[in-house]
Design a protein around this motif. Structure first.
Motif: not given
Length: 681
Positions: A263-273, A292-294
């Motif tokens: 249930q991610l909101e619209p936006g561009v996501y990046r992972n940090h491990f 990206e979630v549109f």
């Protein structure tokens, strides 16, 4: 009793330990300690026996602790190699308070030895003295005495390397005893290794707003076992968004992180491990991958064309055309004002123009005609009647949205003749060119039935006279209906399931015919299973009918080989000579088959004599010739034997043989005999 800030802080910490162990209220224990420094209920009125008396009246703790003593003493892993731990009990203890104390301490202790060390300050607080007050003596190794022993803390020596074979969780001081399988038991640290731990990220989006985390942290060449905490941070548009972490992860060489954010909101996501060991080492990595979630929210962009105003007698008729350029569709409510010569005449509020809400379709125009309303009927004569219309969104995220007013064209209301009702569509059968008002009575001719095709009498099979059996005949009947003056296209295809058509044939049939029988032979079809005929009938690239026949196999045929046959043979004799004439052929018809070398023998015996058995005398005369026999031709060959007669013998046995090896390597032969044959004079 006064305390400085340091003493108070220590007593507060002790009160927490005792409260958890005994089940008492933390504030109550703290007041007890502030009274005289000992947990003895001195801050309360005596209620029966004091705490020490209750502890000494316990009945069965000795049995439990003795069992613990045995387990601890015999467990070389807990004791760190060859170390020993003794727990000796002389006083029988029981009671709810001690049970709770031991249960609480056991939850916190990581092994039995650490549990006893942790309990030492609790028992000191409970009794005001050492463990001897409760009958517990010689807790640690009794062979070495330490005058500086701190009852609240004791170093535990052992291997502190998490990847070592003899790692001690409870050890607080490394004693150099660590060993690993891969350095032959050597102690003092792991074998030299240049470990290069790296991250990889194979995460992906699923169902538009569901991010599936698939990441790997590893070095397949590193021999050490790792233990620590993994963390995945999710950043949205460059800012922190969410995270999850996993404690106490132990692994070698590599570890796979499998997780998901939903249930991610619209936006561009990046992972940090990140991975952090308990000695403070850490590996942080920002994945270069983005996800990206549109924003799939549809935002309506409704519009209203200029209202079209007309008259019917003294009534106004308003036609409205709405559209949604956003392609969403939208419920609206409409408001209308009626004006005459620049003065407002009447109004229709929201809900009066249209009952309920009006739906604007997401595509194309949505039209509405407003007439018959009291505010629009029986109006006085005027030269400048107009209406103004506006609307608002209903049941939408942007509600309440209200448009601006749109003004219609101007019309005149004057005394007019009575309307003529009728059909005003010139394409209708009952078109009335004099009608001034369409009464929706138009009648239209029945639409013509479309062209249709049926395919009957399906047949597919091999062609009987085809020697290779790779010719497939496809036949069927095409029955058109309502296809007059049309040429129907027929596609005949031959294909195997899962593949495009390998063979095809196209033709046209006349749609005026009642039916047309069609057949076509596909020759030279490749060897294979289930060749399926597919028949498609179409008109102007529109498919009318398609049928599939049952599949048919094409099998590889056995190659035809030469078969030696004796077309004819004749024996001629006289008193000195015997001649045999024969015609050998390959097959029974003209052919170009490869032939065979055939050995032909001609032998003469005395009557009833042979090569073996009681009458074995052997032939009087014999001859052998080898011929290459091929094709089917008139080629008579002869073998001659002479000077074989004996005295006055007039009868002899004659034998003729043809011997060869066929294509399968089998020996074949033909035999012809003339027994007790009398010689011609």
């Amino acid at each position: 009793m006064g305390k400085d800030e340091t003493d108070i802080s220590e007593l507060v910490e002790k009160a927490k330990i005792v409260a958890e162990a005994t089940g008492r209220d933390e504030q109550d224990v703290l007041a007890d300690l502030l009274d005289d420094g000992i947990v003895n209920l001195s801050n309360e009125d005596a209620k029966g026996k004091d705490l020490v008396t209750q502890l000494k009246e316990a009945a069965e703790l000795i049995t439990t602790v003795q069992a613990i003593n045995k387990d601890v003493s015999e467990n070389s892993v807990l004791n760190g190699g060859d170390n020993k731990t003794e727990v000796q009990i002389e006083t029988t203890l029981e009671g709810d308070i001690v049970d709770r104390a031991i249960e609480s301490v056991q939850r916190k202790a990581e092994n039995i030895k650490k549990m006893i060390i942790t309990m030492t300050p609790i028992f000191l607080l409970l009794t005001g003295g050492g463990l001897e007050a409760l009958g517990i003596i010689d807790v640690m190794d009794s062979e070495s005495e330490d005058d500086d022993y701190d009852p609240y803390y004791a170093e535990i020596y052992g291997c502190t390397a998490p990847d070592a074979e003899n790692y001690m969780v409870e050890a607080t001081m490394d004693d150099g005893s660590c060993y690993w399988d891969d350095n032959n038991g050597g102690g003092g640290g792991p074998p030299p290794a240049n470990c290069q731990w790296t991250w990889s990220d194979n995460s992906f989006m699923d169902n538009e707003n569901h991010l599936v985390i698939r990441a790997n942290f590893g070095d397949n060449s590193c021999p050490h076992e790792m233990e620590g905490r993994f963390t995945v941070e999710l950043h949205k548009d460059g800012d922190y968004y969410d995270e999850d972490e996993w404690e106490n992860i132990r692994f070698k060489q590599n570890y796979e992180i499998q997780h998901s954010f939903s249930q991610l909101e619209p936006g561009v996501y990046r992972n940090h491990f990140s991975f952090e060991t308990y000695d403070g080492s850490n590996w942080n990595w920002d994945s270069p991958e983005t996800h990206e979630v549109f924003d799939n929210t549809c935002y309506p962009q409704t519009e209203l064309d200029e209202p079209m105003l007309t008259t019917e007698g003294n009534d106004l008729v308003v036609d409205l055309v709405f559209s949604d350029m956003g392609g969403c569709g939208q419920d609206i409510e409409i408001e209308m004002e009626v004006w005459d010569a620049g003065e407002i005449h009447d109004t229709l509020d929201y809900g009066e123009v249209h009952s309920g809400v009006f739906w604007i379709e997401p595509e194309g125009d949505s039209t509405m005609r407003v007439q018959g309303k009291g505010e629009l009927s029986d109006l006085p004569d005027g030269d400048d009647w107009v209406v103004k219309v506006r609307y608002s969104h209903a049941n939408a995220d942007d509600a309440p949205y209200e448009s601006g007013w749109r003004e219609s064209n101007s019309v005149v209301i004057d005394e007019v003749e009575d309307p003529i009702y009728g059909c005003m569509d010139s394409e209708a059968d009952n078109y009335n060119p004099e009608a001034t008002v369409d009464d929706e009575s138009c009648e239209y001719p029945e639409p013509e039935e479309p062209c249709d095709v049926e395919i009957h009498n399906h047949y597919r099979g091999h062609v009987a006279e085809d020697e290779e059996q790779d010719a497939i005949l496809v036949a069927f009947r095409v029955v058109p209906s309502n296809c007059e003056d049309e040429m129907v296209e027929i596609d005949i295809e031959l294909y195997q399931n899962g593949y495009y058509a390998n063979y095809s044939h196209w033709l046209e049939i006349d749609g005026d015919n009642e039916y047309t029988d069609v057949s076509h032979t596909f020759d030279g079809v490749a060897v294979g299973n289930s060749w399926t005929p597919r028949i498609t009938a179409s008109l102007d690239d529109e498919q009318l009918e398609q049928v599939l026949f049952w599949g048919i196999d094409v099998e590889e045929q056995e190659p035809e080989t030469c078969e030696i046959n004796l077309f004819g043979i004749t024996l001629l004799t006289n008193n000195t000579t015997a001649t045999v004439a024969f015609d050998l052929d390959c097959g029974y018809d003209t052919n170009d088959l490869e032939g065979y070398n055939v050995s032909v023998q001609f032998l003469i015996y005395h009557v009833n004599e042979s090569n073996s058995g009681p009458n074995a005398t052997g032939p009087l005369e014999w001859t052998t010739q080898v011929y290459y026999i091929e094709g089917y031709a008139d080629d008579v060959r002869t073998l001659v034997l002479d000077n074989f007669t004996v005295e006055n013998t007039t009868h002899y046995d004659f034998y003729w043989y043809a011997i060869w090896e066929d294509a399968d390597g089998e020996q074949q032969y033909l035999e012809q005999t003339w027994l007790n044959r009398e010689l011609s004079p």
